[in-house]
Design an enzyme around this catalytic site. Structure first.
Site, mmCIF file in Angstrom:
data_model
loop_
_atom_site.group_PDB
_atom_site.id
_atom_site.type_symbol
_atom_site.label_atom_id
_atom_site.label_comp_id
_atom_site.label_asym_id
_atom_site.label_seq_id
_atom_site.Cartn_x
_atom_site.Cartn_y
_atom_site.Cartn_z
ATOM 1 N N ASP A 49 -73.617 14.045 12.408
ATOM 2 C CA ASP A 49 -73.887 15.478 12.573
ATOM 3 C C ASP A 49 -73.767 16.196 11.237
ATOM 4 O OD1 ASP A 49 -73.965 17.895 14.638
ATOM 5 O OD2 ASP A 49 -72.520 18.394 13.060
ATOM 6 N N TYR A 54 -74.169 22.631 5.327
ATOM 7 C CA TYR A 54 -73.112 21.776 4.769
ATOM 8 C C TYR A 54 -73.437 21.299 3.345
ATOM 9 C CZ TYR A 54 -71.851 21.434 9.751
ATOM 10 O OH TYR A 54 -71.550 21.700 11.059
ATOM 11 N N LYS A 79 -79.150 21.199 11.568
ATOM 12 C CA LYS A 79 -79.177 22.546 12.163
ATOM 13 C C LYS A 79 -79.837 23.529 11.214
ATOM 14 C CE LYS A 79 -74.535 21.337 13.748
ATOM 15 N NZ LYS A 79 -73.905 20.628 12.612
ATOM 16 N N HIS A 112 -78.084 26.927 14.535
ATOM 17 C CA HIS A 112 -76.662 26.835 14.189
ATOM 18 C C HIS A 112 -75.808 27.939 14.857
ATOM 19 C CE1 HIS A 112 -74.143 24.857 10.797
ATOM 20 N NE2 HIS A 112 -73.323 25.299 11.733
HETATM 21 P P1 NDP Z 1 -62.252 18.326 13.292
HETATM 22 O O1 NDP Z 1 -61.663 18.869 14.536
HETATM 23 O O2 NDP Z 1 -63.126 17.139 13.368
HETATM 24 O O3 NDP Z 1 -61.037 18.071 12.303
HETATM 25 C C1 NDP Z 1 -61.222 17.558 11.027
HETATM 26 C C2 NDP Z 1 -59.846 17.536 10.333
HETATM 27 O O4 NDP Z 1 -58.963 16.641 10.999
HETATM 28 C C3 NDP Z 1 -59.924 17.078 8.894
HETATM 29 O O5 NDP Z 1 -58.986 17.833 8.176
HETATM 30 C C4 NDP Z 1 -59.488 15.612 8.950
HETATM 31 O O6 NDP Z 1 -58.836 15.242 7.760
HETATM 32 C C5 NDP Z 1 -58.509 15.632 10.098
HETATM 33 N N1 NDP Z 1 -58.501 14.376 10.865
HETATM 34 C C6 NDP Z 1 -59.561 13.706 11.353
HETATM 35 N N2 NDP Z 1 -59.187 12.618 12.055
HETATM 36 C C7 NDP Z 1 -57.832 12.586 12.003
HETATM 37 C C8 NDP Z 1 -56.868 11.711 12.527
HETATM 38 N N3 NDP Z 1 -57.203 10.652 13.245
HETATM 39 N N4 NDP Z 1 -55.555 11.985 12.279
HETATM 40 C C9 NDP Z 1 -55.200 13.054 11.544
HETATM 41 N N5 NDP Z 1 -56.082 13.924 11.025
HETATM 42 C C10 NDP Z 1 -57.389 13.701 11.249
HETATM 43 O O7 NDP Z 1 -63.001 19.553 12.574
HETATM 44 P P2 NDP Z 1 -64.474 19.820 12.010
HETATM 45 O O8 NDP Z 1 -64.544 21.260 11.713
HETATM 46 O O9 NDP Z 1 -64.817 18.925 10.892
HETATM 47 O O10 NDP Z 1 -65.426 19.515 13.257
HETATM 48 C C11 NDP Z 1 -66.099 18.284 13.427
HETATM 49 C C12 NDP Z 1 -67.575 18.412 13.096
HETATM 50 O O11 NDP Z 1 -68.187 19.398 13.929
HETATM 51 C C13 NDP Z 1 -67.877 18.918 11.682
HETATM 52 O O12 NDP Z 1 -67.640 17.957 10.691
HETATM 53 C C14 NDP Z 1 -69.314 19.335 11.839
HETATM 54 O O13 NDP Z 1 -70.162 18.214 11.830
HETATM 55 C C15 NDP Z 1 -69.274 20.006 13.222
HETATM 56 N N6 NDP Z 1 -69.023 21.472 13.140
HETATM 57 C C16 NDP Z 1 -70.000 22.298 13.646
HETATM 58 C C17 NDP Z 1 -69.849 23.665 13.612
HETATM 59 C C18 NDP Z 1 -70.921 24.525 14.184
HETATM 60 O O14 NDP Z 1 -70.876 25.748 13.984
HETATM 61 N N7 NDP Z 1 -71.898 23.979 14.869
HETATM 62 C C19 NDP Z 1 -68.649 24.306 13.022
HETATM 63 C C20 NDP Z 1 -67.667 23.353 12.542
HETATM 64 C C21 NDP Z 1 -67.863 22.005 12.621
HETATM 65 P P3 NDP Z 1 -59.372 14.125 6.700
HETATM 66 O O15 NDP Z 1 -60.848 14.317 6.518
HETATM 67 O O16 NDP Z 1 -58.596 14.430 5.477
HETATM 68 O O17 NDP Z 1 -59.042 12.779 7.282
#
Ligand code: NDP
Length: 278
Positions: A49, A54, A79, A112
């Site tokens: 995704d 991004y 998006k 988006h």
């Molecule tokens: P998430 O809920 O996926 O959380 C990501 C965070 O959690 C990062 O800081 C990561 O750290 C940490 N993390 C991931 N896995 C673990 C684990 N197993 N244990 C501990 N910490 C963990 O947030 P996102 O905002 O990234 O949402 C996911 C995806 O959704 C985005 O990447 C994007 O593709 C989409 N999105 C879409 C939006 C929209 O408006 N349509 C808005 C926001 C996101 P680290 O990387 O350091 O491991």
């Protein structure tokens, strides 16, 4: 019961979309995103995704090209960003995304955010792209029930996915019920509460029972609620751990405990504010 990483949901138009995908928001363009996507594909993720917002589509494209997995086996989402919306603008934005991603089609293209002034023209453009076969499925993101009602009313093309903020604190019960009734697959962004729920005592307690982490419990909880998840991580061990959620299931007692976290409160932006509805 979803019990394998390759398991997929069937969207309203018949397209199959994996229950687990890999999100790349805030993953830097270049080596960081290339490495993260390659690691995810090696682990077995088949859905990625991204979004023009991004600014990492080139790296995503490079990782897909350099991977051993055929394009047809991958599910690629992008998006159209808020300032790219409008009919002609969206068609041009789609071309730019495809160029950066080095592919000739997307599996899913989403609006988006529901921009009040432009979302209808944008939706017409997505319909045209769908009819031309350059995108296998079209949908929306951050649409509330009232936005969906508008879109479902007068349009031939129906959104098959709605990607929204969703996690145990913001379970989106009403929106989920509405989407289910209208055959719109719900997809959770921020399924880990964007990192804010990782040490929640209830999730720790449920996780302990199954030998799983709070992150794994949150992802499993969403999938068991028929919600697609796209967790993001740039840490290889976490990319792997987030995919190890197909060998256990939450029972009624676990789900009831997780439900106590729900406040129906978002952490992030309000679509009505961002889209200019209020
Ligand atoms: P998430 O809920 O996926 O959380 C990501 C965070 O959690 C990062 O800081 C990561 O750290 C940490 N993390 C991931 N896995 C673990 C684990 N197993 N244990 C501990 N910490 C963990 O947030 P996102 O905002 O990234 O949402 C996911 C995806 O959704 C985005 O990447 C994007 O593709 C989409 N999105 C879409 C939006 C929209 O408006 N349509 C808005 C926001 C996101 P680290 O990387 O350091 O491991």
């Amino acid at each position: 019961m979803v019990n394998h990483l390759s398991d997929a949901t069937t969207l309203a138009n018949g397209v199959r979309m994996p229950w687990l995908g890999f999100g790349v928001y805030k993953v830097s363009e270049g080596d960081e995103v290339v490495q993260a996507v390659k690691t995810a594909i090696d682990v077995g993720y088949r859905s990625i995704d991204t979004a023009s917002f991004y600014e990492n589509e080139e790296g995503v494209g490079r990782a897909l090209k350099e991977s051993d997995v055929a394009r047809e086996e991958l599910f690629l989402t992008s998006k159209v960003w808020n300032d790219e919306q409008g009919y002609n603008e969206t068609l041009a934005a789609f071309d730019r995304s495809l160029n950066r991603l080095q592919t000739d089609y997307l599996d899913l293209y989403l609006i988006h955010w529901p921009m009040k002034q432009t979302y209808e023209d944008t939706w017409h453009a997505l319909g045209k792209l769908y009819d031309s076969g350059r995108v296998k499925a079209i949908g929306v993101s951050n649409f509330e029930i009232h936005h969906l009602k508008e879109l479902l009313k007068g349009h031939t093309h129906k959104p098959v996915v709605n990607q929204v903020e969703l996690h145990p604190r913001f379970a989106q019960k009403e929106l989920r019920a509405f989407c289910q009734e209208h055959n719109v697959q719900v997809e959770a962004w921020g399924p880990l509460g964007q990192g804010r729920l990782l040490d929640h005592p209830v999730l720790e307690e449920v996780g302990k029972k199954h030998g799983k982490s709070p992150a794994q419990v949150m992802l499993r909880w969403a999938i068991q609620n028929d919600v697609v998840v796209i967790p993001k991580s740039t840490t290889p061990a976490r990319i792997q751990a987030n995919a190890d959620i197909f060998d256990f299931s939450l029972d009624g007692e676990d789900v009831a405990k997780i439900d106590t976290i729900n406040e129906e409160k978002r952490y992030s932006g309000n679509p009505d504010e961002i889209g200019g509805w209020i």
